[in-house]
Structure formats: structure tokens, C-alpha cells
Design a protein around this motif. Structure first.
Motif, PDB file in Angstrom:
ATOM      1  N   ALA A  57       9.083 -12.766  -0.784  1.00 65.03           N
ATOM      2  CA  ALA A  57      10.154 -13.560  -1.376  1.00 65.03           C
ATOM      3  C   ALA A  57      10.422 -14.776  -0.493  1.00 65.03           C
ATOM      4  CB  ALA A  57      11.423 -12.724  -1.519  1.00 65.03           C
ATOM      5  N   GLN A  58      10.563 -15.918  -1.124  1.00 66.20           N
ATOM      6  CA  GLN A  58      10.874 -17.154  -0.406  1.00 66.20           C
ATOM      7  C   GLN A  58      12.374 -17.383  -0.395  1.00 66.20           C
ATOM      8  OE1 GLN A  58       8.890 -19.843   1.150  1.00 66.20           O
ATOM      9  NE2 GLN A  58      11.007 -20.158   1.821  1.00 66.20           N
ATOM     10  N   GLN A  59      12.954 -17.415   0.798  1.00 65.19           N
ATOM     11  CA  GLN A  59      14.369 -17.762   0.895  1.00 65.19           C
ATOM     12  C   GLN A  59      14.586 -19.207   0.449  1.00 65.19           C
ATOM     13  OE1 GLN A  59      15.902 -17.198   4.818  1.00 65.19           O
ATOM     14  NE2 GLN A  59      15.904 -14.977   4.705  1.00 65.19           N
ATOM     15  N   VAL A  60      15.715 -19.428  -0.189  1.00 61.70           N
ATOM     16  CA  VAL A  60      16.142 -20.785  -0.538  1.00 61.70           C
ATOM     17  C   VAL A  60      17.486 -20.991   0.142  1.00 61.70           C
ATOM     18  CG1 VAL A  60      16.752 -22.370  -2.385  1.00 61.70           C
ATOM     19  CG2 VAL A  60      14.950 -20.667  -2.745  1.00 61.70           C
ATOM     20  N   GLY A  61      17.502 -21.774   1.205  1.00 58.66           N
ATOM     21  CA  GLY A  61      18.691 -21.926   2.015  1.00 58.66           C
ATOM     22  C   GLY A  61      18.572 -21.127   3.292  1.00 58.66           C
ATOM     23  N   ALA A  62      19.563 -21.251   4.164  1.00 53.28           N
ATOM     24  CA  ALA A  62      19.543 -20.604   5.489  1.00 53.28           C
ATOM     25  C   ALA A  62      18.274 -21.046   6.230  1.00 53.28           C
ATOM     26  CB  ALA A  62      19.638 -19.093   5.355  1.00 53.28           C
ATOM     27  N   GLU A  63      17.453 -20.081   6.681  1.00 54.15           N
ATOM     28  CA  GLU A  63      16.255 -20.432   7.450  1.00 54.15           C
ATOM     29  C   GLU A  63      15.078 -20.810   6.561  1.00 54.15           C
ATOM     30  OE1 GLU A  63      17.731 -17.463   7.607  1.00 54.15           O
ATOM     31  OE2 GLU A  63      18.813 -17.477   9.514  1.00 54.15           O
ATOM     32  N   ASN A  64      15.226 -20.635   5.232  1.00 57.11           N
ATOM     33  CA  ASN A  64      14.122 -20.882   4.292  1.00 57.11           C
ATOM     34  C   ASN A  64      12.868 -20.098   4.683  1.00 57.11           C
ATOM     35  OD1 ASN A  64      15.348 -22.725   2.423  1.00 57.11           O
ATOM     36  ND2 ASN A  64      15.312 -24.261   4.044  1.00 57.11           N
ATOM     37  N   ALA A  65      13.078 -18.915   5.199  1.00 55.33           N
ATOM     38  CA  ALA A  65      11.963 -18.087   5.650  1.00 55.33           C
ATOM     39  C   ALA A  65      11.353 -17.324   4.479  1.00 55.33           C
ATOM     40  CB  ALA A  65      12.451 -17.098   6.707  1.00 55.33           C
ATOM     41  N   VAL A  66      10.118 -16.886   4.664  1.00 49.40           N
ATOM     42  CA  VAL A  66       9.480 -15.994   3.701  1.00 49.40           C
ATOM     43  C   VAL A  66       9.805 -14.562   4.109  1.00 49.40           C
ATOM     44  CG1 VAL A  66       7.300 -15.183   2.743  1.00 49.40           C
ATOM     45  CG2 VAL A  66       7.619 -17.609   3.197  1.00 49.40           C
ATOM     46  N   GLN A  67      10.394 -13.816   3.185  1.00 53.82           N
ATOM     47  CA  GLN A  67      10.772 -12.433   3.463  1.00 53.82           C
ATOM     48  C   GLN A  67       9.578 -11.526   3.200  1.00 53.82           C
ATOM     49  OE1 GLN A  67      14.160 -11.962   0.846  1.00 53.82           O
ATOM     50  NE2 GLN A  67      15.575 -12.625   2.418  1.00 53.82           N
ATOM     51  N   VAL A  68       9.221 -10.743   4.217  1.00 55.31           N
ATOM     52  CA  VAL A  68       8.074  -9.834   4.137  1.00 55.31           C
ATOM     53  C   VAL A  68       8.529  -8.446   4.569  1.00 55.31           C
ATOM     54  CG1 VAL A  68       6.497 -11.733   4.627  1.00 55.31           C
ATOM     55  CG2 VAL A  68       7.313 -10.294   6.506  1.00 55.31           C
ATOM     56  N   PRO A  69       7.778  -7.400   4.207  1.00 57.75           N
ATOM     57  CA  PRO A  69       8.143  -6.042   4.645  1.00 57.75           C
ATOM     58  C   PRO A  69       8.166  -5.936   6.166  1.00 57.75           C
ATOM     59  CG  PRO A  69       6.550  -5.950   2.859  1.00 57.75           C
ATOM     60  CD  PRO A  69       6.635  -7.391   3.277  1.00 57.75           C
ATOM     61  N   LEU A  70       9.021  -5.059   6.661  1.00 58.83           N
ATOM     62  CA  LEU A  70       9.141  -4.853   8.101  1.00 58.83           C
ATOM     63  C   LEU A  70       8.067  -3.917   8.644  1.00 58.83           C
ATOM     64  CD1 LEU A  70      13.030  -4.440   8.392  1.00 58.83           C
ATOM     65  CD2 LEU A  70      11.649  -6.514   8.693  1.00 58.83           C
ATOM     66  N   LYS A  71       7.360  -3.237   7.743  1.00 54.70           N
ATOM     67  CA  LYS A  71       6.292  -2.324   8.126  1.00 54.70           C
ATOM     68  C   LYS A  71       5.023  -2.660   7.350  1.00 54.70           C
ATOM     69  CE  LYS A  71       8.787   0.417  10.820  1.00 54.70           C
ATOM     70  NZ  LYS A  71       8.501   0.670  12.250  1.00 54.70           N
ATOM     71  N   ARG A  72       3.876  -2.268   7.920  1.00 51.84           N
ATOM     72  CA  ARG A  72       2.607  -2.530   7.265  1.00 51.84           C
ATOM     73  C   ARG A  72       2.369  -1.551   6.119  1.00 51.84           C
ATOM     74  NH1 ARG A  72      -1.976  -3.827  11.943  1.00 51.84           N
ATOM     75  NH2 ARG A  72      -0.996  -5.730  12.767  1.00 51.84           N
ATOM     76  N   PHE A  73       1.717  -2.047   5.089  1.00 52.08           N
ATOM     77  CA  PHE A  73       1.308  -1.193   3.972  1.00 52.08           C
ATOM     78  C   PHE A  73      -0.026  -0.541   4.313  1.00 52.08           C
ATOM     79  CE2 PHE A  73       4.790  -2.804   1.856  1.00 52.08           C
ATOM     80  CZ  PHE A  73       4.841  -2.474   0.512  1.00 52.08           C
ATOM     81  N   PRO A  74      -0.309   0.665   3.804  1.00 57.03           N
ATOM     82  CA  PRO A  74       0.568   1.501   2.973  1.00 57.03           C
ATOM     83  C   PRO A  74       1.672   2.144   3.807  1.00 57.03           C
ATOM     84  CG  PRO A  74      -1.465   2.676   3.436  1.00 57.03           C
ATOM     85  CD  PRO A  74      -1.634   1.292   4.008  1.00 57.03           C
ATOM     86  N   LEU A  75       2.817   2.311   3.196  1.00 50.47           N
ATOM     87  CA  LEU A  75       3.974   2.870   3.873  1.00 50.47           C
ATOM     88  C   LEU A  75       3.972   4.390   3.809  1.00 50.47           C
ATOM     89  CD1 LEU A  75       6.714   0.489   2.439  1.00 50.47           C
ATOM     90  CD2 LEU A  75       5.642   0.347   4.686  1.00 50.47           C
ATOM     91  N   THR A  76       4.651   5.001   4.772  1.00 52.82           N
ATOM     92  CA  THR A  76       4.894   6.440   4.757  1.00 52.82           C
ATOM     93  C   THR A  76       6.397   6.661   4.844  1.00 52.82           C
ATOM     94  OG1 THR A  76       4.836   6.733   7.162  1.00 52.82           O
ATOM     95  CG2 THR A  76       2.721   6.793   5.997  1.00 52.82           C
ATOM     96  N   LEU A  77       6.829   7.871   4.595  1.00 54.16           N
ATOM     97  CA  LEU A  77       8.251   8.184   4.642  1.00 54.16           C
ATOM     98  C   LEU A  77       8.840   7.891   6.017  1.00 54.16           C
ATOM     99  CD1 LEU A  77      10.629   9.305   3.024  1.00 54.16           C
ATOM    100  CD2 LEU A  77       9.958  11.608   3.747  1.00 54.16           C
ATOM    101  N   ARG A  78       8.047   8.070   7.056  1.00 58.34           N
ATOM    102  CA  ARG A  78       8.548   7.839   8.411  1.00 58.34           C
ATOM    103  C   ARG A  78       8.899   6.369   8.648  1.00 58.34           C
ATOM    104  NH1 ARG A  78       6.052  10.464  13.941  1.00 58.34           N
ATOM    105  NH2 ARG A  78       7.701   9.738  15.342  1.00 58.34           N
ATOM    106  N   ASP A  79       8.286   5.469   7.884  1.00 59.26           N
ATOM    107  CA  ASP A  79       8.579   4.054   8.043  1.00 59.26           C
ATOM    108  C   ASP A  79      10.014   3.705   7.659  1.00 59.26           C
ATOM    109  OD1 ASP A  79       6.050   3.173   8.967  1.00 59.26           O
ATOM    110  OD2 ASP A  79       5.255   3.277   6.926  1.00 59.26           O
ATOM    111  N   PHE A  80      10.691   4.639   6.988  1.00 64.61           N
ATOM    112  CA  PHE A  80      12.063   4.385   6.548  1.00 64.61           C
ATOM    113  C   PHE A  80      13.095   4.915   7.538  1.00 64.61           C
ATOM    114  CE2 PHE A  80       9.451   3.907   2.880  1.00 64.61           C
ATOM    115  CZ  PHE A  80      10.067   2.911   2.138  1.00 64.61           C
TER     116      PHE A  80
END
Length: 249
Positions: free
Chosen positions: A116-139
Motif C-alpha cells: 500500500a502506498q501512503q498518501v501524506g505523512a512519510e508517503n512510504a510504501v507499507q509492506v508486511p513486517l514479516k517475510r512470506f510465507p507467514l506462520t502463526l508465530r509471526d503474529f
């Protein structure tokens, strides 16, 4: 694949037109289903005057919050025969090929998420905090590693019952319920997700956003998630978080 876009809306009279225009402009046909959460600014009246903008519309007479309104919008879509539900905010908008790209990615998976592309603030691209594929422990970290804005199969949404409000932060209108949603999804065997590594959603930053309003209470909100899912957080090891939410933990 019939795609319904579930949109909760509270006082979005100035932004929801752009949101719905982006739904109507999709290269893969998508229909909008809107739940107006007791808006007082004319959002409902605007939508009633433009029925061509949406396929389903419902009104919540008392302010219920983002999770309840999202559930109501998703129910409209599923009851109308949609095979998958796209979740988005009423003040955000999509790239024209967003639903098409996510529908292709969804093949063989339970859900598909975009950058997701932020519009405003830092205008950063929002990406997952963990690498895919995810596991339950990643939460089990200090924050939910993924957002809910993406395409989810209707059967997954139905089996989970949508968002649960038993983890809602008291006195708020929604904060961190998506964390509980994803944990329940993985526990139910719906952990197969795809990631489109391009910004397909434009996420508008504003002071009224729920995540900003609740940030100072993040540790309190996280405690509700931990109490509901103690097995997930049993072996947590957290470093101090830059947002300050680790204070007192």
C-alpha cells in the motif's frame, strides 16, 4: 470471480466518491458494498443520491465502529453472491488493476494482500513486517505483521465470522481487531496467503485514523489480543519498539 468491496464509512462525504470511483474503474469488475456508520455529515444522503456508485448500502443508526461496519458491508457482499471480499477504507482508493492483480494472486490461496502506498505523512510504501510465507508465530510480535486491506475468499470470512469485537479496545471505534482476525484465520487453517509486491492501494494518512488515535493505548490493545491467544504469545521475545508501545511491558 465475483468480487465485492466492503467499505465501512463514517463521515466520509468528501472522500467516498473518489473511493467508489476507483472501484468502478477496476479492470476486473468489482462492486462496492457500503455500511454507513451513523454518519452525521451527509455521507448517507450523498450515496442515496448516487445509487450507481454501489451495489449494496446499509445504515447503522448508532455509531458502532469500524469492525462492526466492516462486518455489515462484507455481509452485504457475501449475501449478494460475491466469491471474495476486498476490504478497504472509505477515504482510500485503488489502482485500476488492483482487483485484477489480487484476483490472479488469490488463485490457490485463502487471501491476497498488496503493498500500500501512503498518501501524506512519510508517503512510504507499507509492506508486511514479516517475510512470506507467514506462520502463526509471526503474529507474536509487538505489532500485527500484515494489514487487512486485501482480497479474502468469502468462505474464509464466513467461517471466521468476520471481525470479532471481543478484542475491541474499550472506548474506541476499532483498533487491532485485524490482528485477532489473522490469528484466528491461521488457527482455522487459512494461512495460505499471497502477496503482490506492488502498491495497488493508496492509503490516505490523516489525523482521524483509528491507528493514530489508539497508538498511545497500543500496549493495552495488545494485551487483549494476548489474553485471547495466550498460546501464540507464549514464547514471545520483544525488543523495544520505536513507537513507544513497549512502555510498561
Amino acid at each position: 470471480m465475483k468480487v465485492g468491496v466492503a467499505i465501512p464509512a463514517y463521515n466520509e462525504v468528501h472522500t467516498i466518491g473518489r473511493c467508489l470511483d476507483s472501484v468502478r474503474a477496476q479492470t476486473h469488475q468489482a462492486r462496492a458494498y457500503v455500511a454507513v456508520d451513523a454518519s452525521t455529515d451527509g455521507t448517507l444522503e450523498l450515496l442515496q443520491h448516487h445509487p450507481q456508485w454501489w451495489a449494496g448500502l446499509t445504515w447503522l443508526p448508532e455509531r458502532s465502529g469500524w469492525p462492526t461496519a466492516l462486518n455489515a458491508a462484507a455481509e452485504l457482499a457475501i449475501n449478494d453472491g460475491c466469491d471474495a471480499v476486498m476490504v478497504m477504507n472509505a477515504d482510500d482508493y485503488m489502482r485500476a488493476d488492483a482487483v485484477e492483480r489480487l484476483s490472479v494472486a488469490l488463485e490457490g490461496h485463502d487471501w491476497a494482500l498488496p503493498y500500500a502506498q501512503q498518501v501524506g505523512a512519510e508517503n512510504a510504501v507499507q509492506v508486511p513486517l514479516k517475510r512470506f510465507p507467514l506462520t502463526l508465530r509471526d503474529f507474536s510480535g509487538p505489532h500485527c505483521p500484515i494489514i487487512v486491506f486485501g482480497l479474502i475468499r468469502a468462505r474464509v470470512w464466513q467461517d471466521l465470522g468476520g471481525y470479532a469485537t471481543d478484542v475491541s479496545l474499550p472506548g474506541s471505534y476499532g483498533y487491532n481487531e485485524d490482528w485477532d482476525f489473522w490469528i484466528r484465520a491461521f488457527k482455522a487453517g487459512y494461512g495460505s496467503g499471497a502477496l503482490v509486491r506492488e502498491p495497488l492501494l493508496f492509503y490516505v494518512m490523516s489525523d482521524k485514523q483509528l491507528h493514530k488515535q489508539g497508538l498511545h493505548r497500543h500496549a493495552e490493545a495488545r494485551a487483549l489480543i494476548m489474553a485471547k491467544h495466550p498460546d501464540v504469545f507464549e514464547h514471545r521475545q520483544w525488543a523495544p519498539c520505536s513507537c513507544g508501545c513497549m512502555e510498561g511491558v
